[in-house]
Structures are given as C-alpha cells and as structure tokens.
Design an enzyme around this catalytic site. Structure first.
Site, PDB file in Angstrom:
ATOM      1  N   GLU A 177     124.914  81.946  91.355  1.00 53.40           N
ATOM      2  CA  GLU A 177     124.102  82.502  91.918  1.00 53.40           C
ATOM      3  C   GLU A 177     123.453  83.321  91.602  1.00 53.40           C
ATOM      4  OE1 GLU A 177     124.408  83.838  96.201  1.00 53.40           O
ATOM      5  OE2 GLU A 177     122.565  83.866  96.540  1.00 53.40           O
ATOM      6  N   LYS A 222     123.928  77.597  93.626  1.00 51.15           N
ATOM      7  CA  LYS A 222     123.485  78.122  94.321  1.00 51.15           C
ATOM      8  C   LYS A 222     122.145  79.110  93.939  1.00 51.15           C
ATOM      9  CE  LYS A 222     123.822  81.432  98.111  1.00 51.15           C
ATOM     10  NZ  LYS A 222     124.959  81.507  99.968  1.00 51.15           N
TER      11      LYS A 222
HETATM   12  P1  13P Z   1     120.436  84.348 102.342  1.00 55.46           P
HETATM   13  O1  13P Z   1     119.917  83.113 102.938  1.00 55.46           O
HETATM   14  O2  13P Z   1     120.229  85.493 103.915  1.00 55.46           O
HETATM   15  O3  13P Z   1     119.248  84.860 101.217  1.00 55.46           O
HETATM   16  O4  13P Z   1     121.565  84.675 102.066  1.00 55.46           O
HETATM   17  C1  13P Z   1     123.042  84.199 101.315  1.00 55.46           C
HETATM   18  C2  13P Z   1     123.495  84.054 100.485  1.00 55.46           C
HETATM   19  O5  13P Z   1     125.057  84.177 100.223  1.00 55.46           O
HETATM   20  C3  13P Z   1     123.443  85.373  99.810  1.00 55.46           C
HETATM   21  O6  13P Z   1     123.546  85.946  98.279  1.00 55.46           O
END
Ligand code: 13P
Length: 341
Positions: A177, A222
């Site tokens: 991510e 992600k």
């Molecule tokens: P949000 O969808 O609230 O951005 O959170 C997703 C997430 O895992 C952020 O690290």
C-alpha cells in the site's frame, strides 16, 4: 483450503467481494470513537468490531477478508469466540496490519518513512500461527508544491519491498500500500499532479519489488485513486476513473492478480462511484475492488453510536455499504440504489 499465496490472493479479490480495512491502530480508532463521543477501551473496541464481523449477510456475501490490528487478531467476541474463528465461519480471510506507522524521515522535512521492519520475520511467524494469511503495510506520500522528494519515494518503496518479501517467505500474502494522500497538507493539488506523483511512486515500488524478488502473482496492490486534493476537489467521476485506470495500466504488471483501493478520505458514495466506473471498463488485466476503511465503516459507526440497542442499525448500515461496493466491484452500482435504501 489451499494455502498457496497465489490462491489466497485470488480468493481475496473474488468477483463481487472486497476487503474490510478494520486495522485502525489504537490511536486511530480513538479518533473515530471521539466523533461519536465514545471512550475507546478494549471492550468498546471489541463491541464495535464484533458488530461488524457478526454482520452475517455482509460478511458472507461481500467481504473476502478483513484487515485486523494486532489487538483484534488476538481478541475474542463477548461470548469468548475468537474473532478469527468468526471471520472463518463467514468465509472471510483474516489479515493483519504489520507496519508500525509512518514516522518523521530523518533529513526530510515534512516527509515520513513507515517503520516496522525490525523483528518482522518473527512477528509474521506468530501472526501466521494466529491465523493471518495476508498482511498490510502502508507507505505514505504527501503532495505539496515541493513534495514528494525522490529520497522519500525511494525509501518508502524499499521498505514496502522488504516487507513484501518477508511476508511471502512466511506464507502470507502482502498487500502493498503506497498511499499518495488526497487529504494531506495542503491538499490542494490538481488531479494531473496526483497522476504524476502516483505514476512515479508506482513505477518505483514495482522496481523495488522486482529487486527484492517478490512474486507478483502472490501479492495485491492497495493504491490511492488518481484524484485531486481534498481541499480542491472538482474532478468528475469519469475523470477519476479514467486517470486511475491510465496510471495503473502504465505501471502495474498484469501478473498482479488484484488491486484493492483505499478510500483515503473520499465520501462513501464517491469511493463507490469511482470503483464502479472503473469496473465498467472491459478487459482489465487485474481484478479491481475495495479495501476501504472509512468508506465502509463511517455510516455503521454513526448508526451504532456506541449503544448496544443500535447494533442491528449499525449492521444494516454496514451491509448497505458493503453491498454497494460489491456492486461497484463488478461495475453494476447505480446512484438510485443509494436513494432507494
Ligand atoms: P481508508 O479506506 O479509510 O483510507 O483506509 C484504508 C486503509 O487501510 C488505510 O491504510
């Protein structure tokens, strides 16, 4: 169930299903509870998450996996049933946030590096024993006139790659991510600037993943969507969908089985509309789905409001958002479905 990384990754992005990000750290969930005036204690955190995980219809039909925080992975429901068991019974895979958060990056004003690599091999082995089959690590990139710097982009990409390699060694699917913030400071950038930074970050991340010998078939990405800053929003649903697909096609190898977006500060409905618009496109090489935190939980948290008598209302709100996002994951969401509900 087969335990190959590739099979776990494919199950996580099964058609019409996505991930519930319920991995708020103790500090973050406190901020969320503050919005409803609820004290954050081990019991209140348990009650809230139990409400979500016991939303049978939503969990069984729309949620492939749940990202947990260390405390929650080890926690039991009020009747003593381990949360991991409740998830399993609903056909959902347990995941774990393993990063230790974004900290100031030495030598780089206003930029961060995500910590948590030291001792990660040992923690992953324990998480595997506790039932986790995927993990998450979030690198954070902020946009301003002068930022990000190459130093920050590169170091965050390297940390993501080292994390991903350790996960795969442990039999755990890494969710990689790299979040380019829409709600950072000042949060006034254009969608074009978000495109440029996101392209740069993703190119760098996939180079580092290659150098770290990460198996692309056994991971998920992600990312943020390509969108203008939260304090200067004007791009249309079509623009966000178009520019996000464009950047992904330019940077993400088709060996990656799936891409599960973060919501990042978009409203519930925006996050759903954008995902649905992207999935209306044909012949994409990867599955595109949701891994939302705020955009899946905000309505449920507010309907629950910390009161036991509101559990059913909270579950209805959660089931509705989960269903809307499930439709979006196959390109079939329509705005009038929101109004009908
Ligand atoms: P949000 O969808 O609230 O951005 O959170 C997703 C997430 O895992 C952020 O690290």
């Amino acid at each position: 169930m087969s335990e190959r990384l590739e099979d776990i990754a494919i199950a996580m992005v099964a058609s019409g299903k996505g991930l519930l990000a319920a991995d708020e750290s103790t500090a973050t969930i406190k901020k969320r509870f503050d919005t409803i005036g609820l004290e954050s204690t081990a019991d209140s955190r348990r009650d809230y998450r139990e409400m979500l995980f016991r939303s049978d219809d939503a969990m069984k039909n729309y949620i492939s996996g749940v990202i947990l925080y260390d405390e929650t992975l080890r926690q039991n429901a009020k009747d003593g049933t381990p949360f991991v068991q409740i998830l399993k019974a609903a056909g959902s895979i347990a995941g774990i946030k393993v990063d230790a958060g974004a900290k100031s990056l030495a030598g780089f004003a206003d930029e961060t590096i995500t910590e948590g690599l030291d001792g990660l091999r040992e923690r992953l082995a324990e998480y595997y024993k506790l039932g986790a089959r995927f993990a998450k690590w979030r690198g954070v990139i902020n946009i301003s006139d002068a930022l990000p710097t190459w130093g920050a982009v590169k170091q965050n990409a390297q940390a993501l790659a080292r994390y991903a390699a350790l996960c795969q060694e442990a039999g755990i699917v890494p969710i990689v991510e790299p979040e380019v913030l829409m709600d950072g400071k000042p949060g006034t950038h254009t969608i074009e600037r978000c495109y440029d930074v996101t392209e740069w970050v993703l190119k760098t991340v996939f180079t580092e993943l290659y150098d770290a010998r990460v198996v692309l078939e056994g991971m998920l990405l992600k990312p943020n969507m390509v969108i203008d800053g939260k304090n200067a929003r004007k791009a249309s649903v079509e623009q966000v969908a178009e520019q996000t697909l464009r950047v992904l096609k330019a940077t993400v190898p088709s060996a990656v089985p799936g891409i599960a977006f973060l919501s990042g500060g978009q409203s519930d409905e925006e996050a759903t509309a954008h995902l649905s618009a992207m999935n209306a496109a044909h012949d994409l090489p990867w599955k595109l789905t949701f891994s939302y935190g705020r955009a899946l939980q905000a309505a449920a948290l507010s309907a629950w409001n910390g009161k036991p008598e509101n559990v059913a209302a909270g579950q209805r709100a959660f089931a509705h958002r989960a269903k809307m996002n499930s439709l979006a994951a196959t390109g079939g969401w329509k705005k009038d479905l929101e109004e009908a509900a």
